[in-house]
Scaffold this active site. Structure first.
Site, PDB file in Angstrom:
ATOM      1  N   ASP A  79      16.622 -54.409-100.977  1.00 39.56           N
ATOM      2  CA  ASP A  79      17.590 -53.857-101.927  1.00 39.56           C
ATOM      3  C   ASP A  79      18.416 -55.013-102.490  1.00 39.56           C
ATOM      4  O   ASP A  79      19.033 -55.769-101.738  1.00 39.56           O
ATOM      5  CB  ASP A  79      18.508 -52.846-101.250  1.00 39.56           C
ATOM      6  N   ASP A  93      14.009 -39.557-101.313  1.00 37.02           N
ATOM      7  CA  ASP A  93      15.216 -39.984-100.604  1.00 37.02           C
ATOM      8  C   ASP A  93      15.796 -38.750 -99.915  1.00 37.02           C
ATOM      9  O   ASP A  93      16.164 -37.770-100.576  1.00 37.02           O
ATOM     10  CB  ASP A  93      16.256 -40.551-101.583  1.00 37.02           C
TER      11      ASP A  93
END
Length: 490
Positions: A369, A250
């Site tokens: 998500d 990330d």
């Protein structure tokens, strides 16, 4: 591992050569159609057809027979031999052939290969590499290629070739055992390997399981060394369970970060150095997510993608801020093997279909998500900051139907908590779609990965902070998986 029986054709007959020598030809049947039928009745799920007359002459001599064969059986086939023109590829694919094999033309004429990949996608093109004593061979195995094997592999990776059929010329037709080391060497560059040459026993096949997605069998089947029905029963169900371990990078402001529930981010290091480390340690793939790109309304940082891609030889997925086909093309050209889309896919579902048609489904990952809202699992976008209209099952089924090749499923409730993957959510999604599902969010110990595979039915498991901060090494995790009877590539 897929078992693919081979049918080589000369003068309309089913034959086998030894080491590619046309003077060492054995005729096994006057009727290739009946051979194909028998293979399918034995359980074959794929067939490999080669026009050997075409390979020698440079044009498809047995094309009509092969098209008839394609219509005669109800399993996919791949075809090679004499395919030197775009029009030939198009004719085969339009006739129902699943994918075509390009050999000498792909090696000697890179622009032809690029055009074929651009027109038909990497799922439809297999590049055949024939290797003799470490050298790349062309022109019916008669001459050495100008470039060496390593350079060729790097070039093929750069143009996003996915499937390589690798043959050790010295083993072909000899029944002298396959070159496992060669297959693993090519696999480590990040390709899906179809192995050929020298396979004579079930032991040989099991030796190839870790390095090869598929194997092509010829002489061993025709001479009765291997029973197709038996090896299909013994090998395909177990080898298809191989699982992938994927570190996730990330990235925010050029640094790898990690937080909890998408918040409270901590610095975890340089993305290029971490990527190099994970590739060497044995990661099956890497995922790079520019986590603030969508929120900030900008594109993914191409320069970092290029730097990472130059340093690794494992498949590499990139996401964050991907909003259209041009963004996807730029990332693939920068070195990504796959592109993950999330917010743009929810806003414009047709983007999934357009991307899959233009670049191939295998290049398109949809990131999903999910957060539990009340008693419903809802899909979120914009880096987890905005609730969408979709519930998770509705969305993943739609994603599959639209043409996505894979789903990256993240439990926002578990992200960074180290409480384990959300197995209920994971199993619900994994058993509702047929495309691969990557589990993400919540890994805290090695047993969590085991549960994601055994209970959650995931095809791959992704983690970040566990790997970044040295709590678990990929090597130890894979050893633990194999001790738990979960097959991974060591």
């Amino acid at each position: 591992m897929l078992i693919i029986p081979a049918i080589d054709i000369i003068n309309g007959e089913c034959v086998r050569l030894t080491q590619g020598d046309y003077d060492r030809k054995e005729i096994y049947s006057k009727n290739p159609l009946s051979v194909a039928r028998d293979f399918v009745l034995a359980g074959a799920k794929f067939l490999h057809i080669v026009d050997l007359d075409g390979a020698r002459s440079g044009e498809p001599i047995n094309q009509n027979l092969i098209i008839e064969l394609c219509n005669f059986v109800d399993v996919p086939i791949q075809v090679g031999g004499g395919i030197r023109e775009i029009s030939t590829i198009k004719k085969y694919l339009n006739a129902g052939v699943s994918r075509v094999i390009l050999g000498t033309k792909a090696v000697k004429y890179p622009d032809f290969l690029k055009e074929a990949l651009s027109l038909f996608g990497c799922d439809k093109i297999v590049v055949a590499l024939d290797v003799k004593d470490g050298k790349l061979m062309v022109d019916g195995w008669l001459n050495s290629a100008r470039e060496d094997l390593d350079y060729c592999l790097l070039r093929l990776k750069a143009v996003r070739v996915k499937n390589l059929m690798v043959t050790d010329v010295t083993k072909d037709g000899t029944l002298e055992k396959p070159n496992v080391e060669l297959m693993q060497y090519v696999r480590d560059f990040g390709f899906e390997v179809i192995a050929a040459g020298g396979i004579t026993s079930e032991v040989d096949l099991r030796g190839l399981e870790k390095s090869s997605q598929a194997v092509v069998l010829g002489k061993a089947l025709y001479e009765g060394r291997l029973d197709l029905k038996k090896i299909l029963a013994n090998l395909e169900p177990t080898s298809s369970l191989t699982k992938r371990i994927i570190p996730c990078l990330d990235v925010k402001d050029g640094r790898v970060v990690k937080g909890v529930n998408f918040l409270n981010l901590k610095d975890a290091g340089d993305p290029v150095e971490l990527a190099k480390f994970y590739a060497v340690e044995g990661a099956d793939e890497l995922v790079f997510l520019d986590i603030s790109a969508s929120v900030e309304g900008r594109k993914t940082m191409i320069s970092i993608v290029e730097k990472v891609a130059k340093e690794i030889f494992v498949p590499f997925t990139v996401g964050g801020g991907v909003g259209n086909l041009m963004d996807i093309r730029e990332l693939l050209n920068a070195g990504a093997d796959k592109v993950a889309i999330n917010s743009a896919a929810v806003a414009m579902p047709e983007l999934i279909t357009e991307a899959a048609e233009q670049f191939g489904s295998q290049c398109i990952v949809v990131a999903v998500d999910v957060r539990l809202v009340g008693n419903k699992w809802k899909v979120f976008v914009k880096g987890g900051g905005e609730e969408s209209e979709y519930e998770v099952l509705e969305w993943v089924k739609k994603v599959e139907k639209l043409g996505a090749g894979e789903i990256l499923l993240t439990s926002m409730d578990r992200d960074g908590t180290r409480r384990g993957f959300d197995l209920e959510l994971l199993k619900l999604v994994s058993t509702s779609v047929r495309i691969p599902v990557i589990a993400s969010g919540g890994a805290g110990k090695m047993e969590d990965f085991r549960d994601a595979f055994q209970i959650g039915r995931a095809d791959a498991a992704l983690a970040a902070s566990l790997f970044h901060f040295g709590d678990i090494s990929i090597k130890k995790l894979k050893n633990f998986m194999n001790l738990s009877n979960i097959s991974t590539r060591l």
